[in-house]
Design a protein around this motif. Structure first.
Motif, PDB file in Angstrom:
ATOM      1  N   MET A   1     103.442  12.531   9.020  1.00 36.78           N
ATOM      2  CA  MET A   1     103.476  11.705   7.815  1.00 36.78           C
ATOM      3  C   MET A   1     104.516  12.240   6.827  1.00 36.78           C
ATOM      4  N   LEU A   2     104.573  13.572   6.678  1.00 33.73           N
ATOM      5  CA  LEU A   2     105.587  14.167   5.799  1.00 33.73           C
ATOM      6  C   LEU A   2     106.994  13.825   6.291  1.00 33.73           C
ATOM      7  N   LEU A   3     107.192  13.933   7.587  1.00 36.40           N
ATOM      8  CA  LEU A   3     108.506  13.617   8.153  1.00 36.40           C
ATOM      9  C   LEU A   3     108.882  12.171   7.855  1.00 36.40           C
ATOM     10  N   PHE A   4     107.951  11.263   8.036  1.00 33.71           N
ATOM     11  CA  PHE A   4     108.213   9.846   7.794  1.00 33.71           C
ATOM     12  C   PHE A   4     108.516   9.575   6.317  1.00 33.71           C
ATOM     13  N   LEU A   5     107.710  10.168   5.434  1.00 33.36           N
ATOM     14  CA  LEU A   5     107.896   9.924   3.997  1.00 33.36           C
ATOM     15  C   LEU A   5     109.238  10.467   3.499  1.00 33.36           C
ATOM     16  N   VAL A   6     109.606  11.670   3.943  1.00 33.67           N
ATOM     17  CA  VAL A   6     110.890  12.246   3.522  1.00 33.67           C
ATOM     18  C   VAL A   6     112.044  11.408   4.070  1.00 33.67           C
ATOM     19  N   TRP A   7     111.883  10.896   5.299  1.00 34.61           N
ATOM     20  CA  TRP A   7     112.909  10.021   5.884  1.00 34.61           C
ATOM     21  C   TRP A   7     113.054   8.747   5.053  1.00 34.61           C
ATOM     22  N   ILE A   8     111.916   8.197   4.621  1.00 34.00           N
ATOM     23  CA  ILE A   8     111.939   6.989   3.778  1.00 34.00           C
ATOM     24  C   ILE A   8     112.689   7.260   2.475  1.00 34.00           C
ATOM     25  N   ILE A   9     112.438   8.401   1.865  1.00 25.49           N
ATOM     26  CA  ILE A   9     113.092   8.745   0.593  1.00 25.49           C
ATOM     27  C   ILE A   9     114.603   8.864   0.800  1.00 25.49           C
ATOM     28  N   ARG A  10     115.000   9.468   1.903  1.00 28.71           N
ATOM     29  CA  ARG A  10     116.443   9.574   2.197  1.00 28.71           C
ATOM     30  C   ARG A  10     117.056   8.187   2.376  1.00 28.71           C
ATOM     31  N   ARG A  11     116.297   7.264   2.940  1.00 27.35           N
ATOM     32  CA  ARG A  11     116.793   5.905   3.135  1.00 27.35           C
ATOM     33  C   ARG A  11     116.866   5.143   1.803  1.00 27.35           C
ATOM     34  N   ARG A  12     115.896   5.393   0.924  1.00 28.73           N
ATOM     35  CA  ARG A  12     115.851   4.670  -0.345  1.00 28.73           C
ATOM     36  C   ARG A  12     116.890   5.184  -1.335  1.00 28.73           C
ATOM     37  N   PHE A  13     117.212   6.473  -1.211  1.00 24.49           N
ATOM     38  CA  PHE A  13     118.210   7.071  -2.103  1.00 24.49           C
ATOM     39  C   PHE A  13     119.295   7.727  -1.253  1.00 24.49           C
ATOM     40  N   PRO A  14     120.123   6.914  -0.591  1.00 26.14           N
ATOM     41  CA  PRO A  14     121.088   7.439   0.379  1.00 26.14           C
ATOM     42  C   PRO A  14     122.214   8.241  -0.279  1.00 26.14           C
ATOM     43  N   GLU A  15     122.735   9.168   0.509  1.00 24.03           N
ATOM     44  CA  GLU A  15     123.880   9.960   0.089  1.00 24.03           C
ATOM     45  C   GLU A  15     124.705  10.256   1.334  1.00 24.03           C
ATOM     46  N   LYS A  16     125.977  10.008   1.300  1.00 22.64           N
ATOM     47  CA  LYS A  16     126.823  10.154   2.486  1.00 22.64           C
ATOM     48  C   LYS A  16     126.952  11.618   2.898  1.00 22.64           C
ATOM     49  N   GLY A  17     126.957  11.815   4.217  1.00 27.95           N
ATOM     50  CA  GLY A  17     127.173  13.144   4.770  1.00 27.95           C
ATOM     51  C   GLY A  17     125.933  14.012   4.733  1.00 27.95           C
ATOM     52  N   PHE A  18     125.199  14.069   5.858  1.00 30.65           N
ATOM     53  CA  PHE A  18     123.951  14.825   5.874  1.00 30.65           C
ATOM     54  C   PHE A  18     124.203  16.304   5.609  1.00 30.65           C
ATOM     55  N   TRP A  19     125.158  16.896   6.342  1.00 33.78           N
ATOM     56  CA  TRP A  19     125.376  18.345   6.243  1.00 33.78           C
ATOM     57  C   TRP A  19     126.005  18.738   4.900  1.00 33.78           C
ATOM     58  N   SER A  20     126.872  17.879   4.398  1.00 29.53           N
ATOM     59  CA  SER A  20     127.432  18.172   3.074  1.00 29.53           C
ATOM     60  C   SER A  20     126.347  18.064   2.003  1.00 29.53           C
ATOM     61  N   SER A  21     125.429  17.100   2.180  1.00 34.78           N
ATOM     62  CA  SER A  21     124.312  16.970   1.240  1.00 34.78           C
ATOM     63  C   SER A  21     123.373  18.167   1.350  1.00 34.78           C
ATOM     64  N   LEU A  22     123.186  18.656   2.574  1.00 33.38           N
ATOM     65  CA  LEU A  22     122.340  19.832   2.775  1.00 33.38           C
ATOM     66  C   LEU A  22     122.935  21.049   2.077  1.00 33.38           C
ATOM     67  N   LYS A  23     124.248  21.174   2.159  1.00 34.51           N
ATOM     68  CA  LYS A  23     124.925  22.276   1.472  1.00 34.51           C
ATOM     69  C   LYS A  23     124.711  22.185  -0.036  1.00 34.51           C
ATOM     70  N   LYS A  24     124.781  20.971  -0.563  1.00 29.23           N
ATOM     71  CA  LYS A  24     124.543  20.775  -2.001  1.00 29.23           C
ATOM     72  C   LYS A  24     123.098  21.148  -2.361  1.00 29.23           C
ATOM     73  N   ASP A  25     122.150  20.834  -1.453  1.00 28.01           N
ATOM     74  CA  ASP A  25     120.741  21.196  -1.692  1.00 28.01           C
ATOM     75  C   ASP A  25     120.590  22.708  -1.836  1.00 28.01           C
ATOM     76  N   ILE A  26     121.228  23.429  -0.918  1.00 23.72           N
ATOM     77  CA  ILE A  26     121.108  24.897  -0.928  1.00 23.72           C
ATOM     78  C   ILE A  26     121.756  25.480  -2.176  1.00 23.72           C
ATOM     79  N   LEU A  27     122.926  24.958  -2.527  1.00 21.57           N
ATOM     80  CA  LEU A  27     123.613  25.443  -3.736  1.00 21.57           C
ATOM     81  C   LEU A  27     122.796  25.127  -4.989  1.00 21.57           C
ATOM     82  N   PHE A  28     122.108  23.996  -4.978  1.00 21.73           N
ATOM     83  CA  PHE A  28     121.287  23.639  -6.129  1.00 21.73           C
ATOM     84  C   PHE A  28     120.147  24.646  -6.335  1.00 21.73           C
ATOM     85  N   LEU A  29     119.638  25.194  -5.224  1.00 19.67           N
ATOM     86  CA  LEU A  29     118.539  26.157  -5.330  1.00 19.67           C
ATOM     87  C   LEU A  29     118.985  27.468  -5.969  1.00 19.67           C
ATOM     88  N   TRP A  30     120.233  27.884  -5.664  1.00 17.89           N
ATOM     89  CA  TRP A  30     120.663  29.224  -6.061  1.00 17.89           C
ATOM     90  C   TRP A  30     121.618  29.232  -7.254  1.00 17.89           C
TER      91      TRP A  30
END
Length: 400
Positions: free
Chosen positions: A155-184
């Motif tokens: 259910m968590l996997l599905f809900l997080v996937w839905i959120i990514r679909r509702r608020f899209p951002e191009k480039g999964f890996w580049s977005s992941l890098k931004k996520d990590i930088l946002f944490l630190w």
């Protein structure tokens, strides 16, 4: 003109369907599911602890032989890297919720952290599939709490996937890098909490207590042993105030746990209680009440114990047999003989000794006549107790 209007209506309808809800709706939905997963694992962790430490505890989902959370908690697969699996689950959901709290930050909405959370939810789901495979093909029992956890992970996997679909951002890996930088960057108070949490996870396997590893008291000359007139080995008082006859299976976890508790009580009160052992292997070779084989190796272990009586080494053999892993595929007769002090030649020929086989079958028949349907079972003053012994019975003797 009419065709164009119909197309406009269809497009407008699609846009209405895909229009995202307010961000807090998604956030709190994910938070609620993750919190449910955390509570589920907290219950499972407490249950795991009590199964191994509380003589009378039986979990709520111990429904049958095949649907039994206790069976799962008792298996070797319930421990990973020296820590119970549900405790890892508590840590996993805790980590997920800490990361999720970053996503609620105004600067993070609605894009940040969700790629990272998606990977974590994906890991949870894959791990759930692995655990489900172990339940089905290795433990061969189902755990309702575990399966609820698997459902939460998907259910968590599905809900997080839905959120990514509702608020899209191009480039999964580049977005992941931004996520990590946002944490630190920049450093936040929550980041400090996250670091301490990860350090605690690394230290946990070193400091976590092994409460599931318990051992029987050593055989001592201070505690008398003997054989009854019926040929049953006993340990405890010469002139007992309370006699407990146990019907036991060496492949049964609950039998071992209760036997350990009784032995500890006897060691502390050697002049009041006597424990008498009778075999009740859940093996159709010796037990005619069984239609299937619950513990196919238990009959062989009972043979070893019954033979040890002939060499006056029953309790030494008994303690070794209770420590044998429940998923044993083969039995090293030579090592067993060496550790217990019985002769290898005699132990090797034990399955063909008529007296040994007769004793086991006689014990089983006595149990069936008494009404024993499973193990452990106990006879006290002619009354049968299945699965447990009321502590009031024992405390009455000890207090006196």
């Amino acid at each position: 003109m009419r065709l164009c209007l119909m197309k406009w209506q269809v497009v407008g309808t699609k846009k209405a369907i895909t229009k995202p809800l307010p961000f807090p709706v998604y956030f709190w939905t994910v938070f609620s599911v993750a919190a449910a997963g955390l509570l589920n694992m907290v219950y499972s962790s407490i249950s795991h602890y009590r199964i191994h430490t509380d003589m009378l505890y039986v979990s709520l989902c111990a429904v049958s032989e095949s649907i039994n959370c206790d069976t799962v908690s008792q298996s070797m697969y319930s421990i990973f890297l020296g820590v119970p699996v549900p405790v890892w689950g508590v840590l996993g959901y805790g980590f997920f919720l800490i990361l999720l709290s970053f996503a609620y930050h105004l600067k993070a909405r609605p894009h940040r952290i969700w790629r990272l959370l998606f990977l974590i939810a994906l890991f949870f789901s894959v791990y759930s599939l692995i655990l489900a495979y172990i339940l089905k093909f290795q433990i061969k029992a189902y755990c309702i709490v575990c399966m609820a956890g698997y459902g939460i992970n998907f259910m968590l996997l599905f809900l997080v996937w839905i959120i990514r679909r509702r608020f899209p951002e191009k480039g999964f890996w580049s977005s992941l890098k931004k996520d990590i930088l946002f944490l630190w960057r920049p450093w936040k108070k929550k980041t400090t909490v996250l670091v301490f949490f990860l350090l605690a996870v690394l230290i946990l396997p070193v400091v976590f207590p092994s409460y599931w590893s318990f051992s029987l008291p050593e055989i001592s000359t201070d505690v008398p042993t003997g054989i009854t007139e019926d040929g049953d080995p006993w340990i405890g008082a010469q002139d007992p105030e309370l006699v407990i006859i146990e019907y036991s299976d060496y492949m049964c976890f609950q039998c071992r746990k209760l036997h350990m508790y009784l032995r500890q009580i006897i060691a502390a009160n050697p002049d009041k209680i006597r424990l008498v052992h009778r075999h009740f292997p859940m093996d159709p070779q010796f037990n005619p009440t069984l239609t299937g084989s619950f513990h196919p190796a238990s009959g062989k272990l009972a043979v070893a114990a019954a033979y040890a009586v002939l060499e006056d080494r029953f309790w030494q053999m008994n303690d070794l047999l209770y420590d044998i892993p429940k998923d044993i595929k083969s039995l090293d007769i030579r090592e067993l003989a060496q550790k217990s002090g019985v002769s290898f030649e005699g132990l090797a020929t034990a399955p063909g000794i008529r007296q040994v086989n007769y004793k086991i079958k006689w014990d089983v028949l006595k149990g069936i006549e008494l009404g024993v349907t499973g193990t452990p079972a106990y006879e006290i003053d002619g009354e049968l107790f299945q699965g447990r012994i009321p502590m009031a019975v024992i405390k009455k003797v000890i207090s006196e």
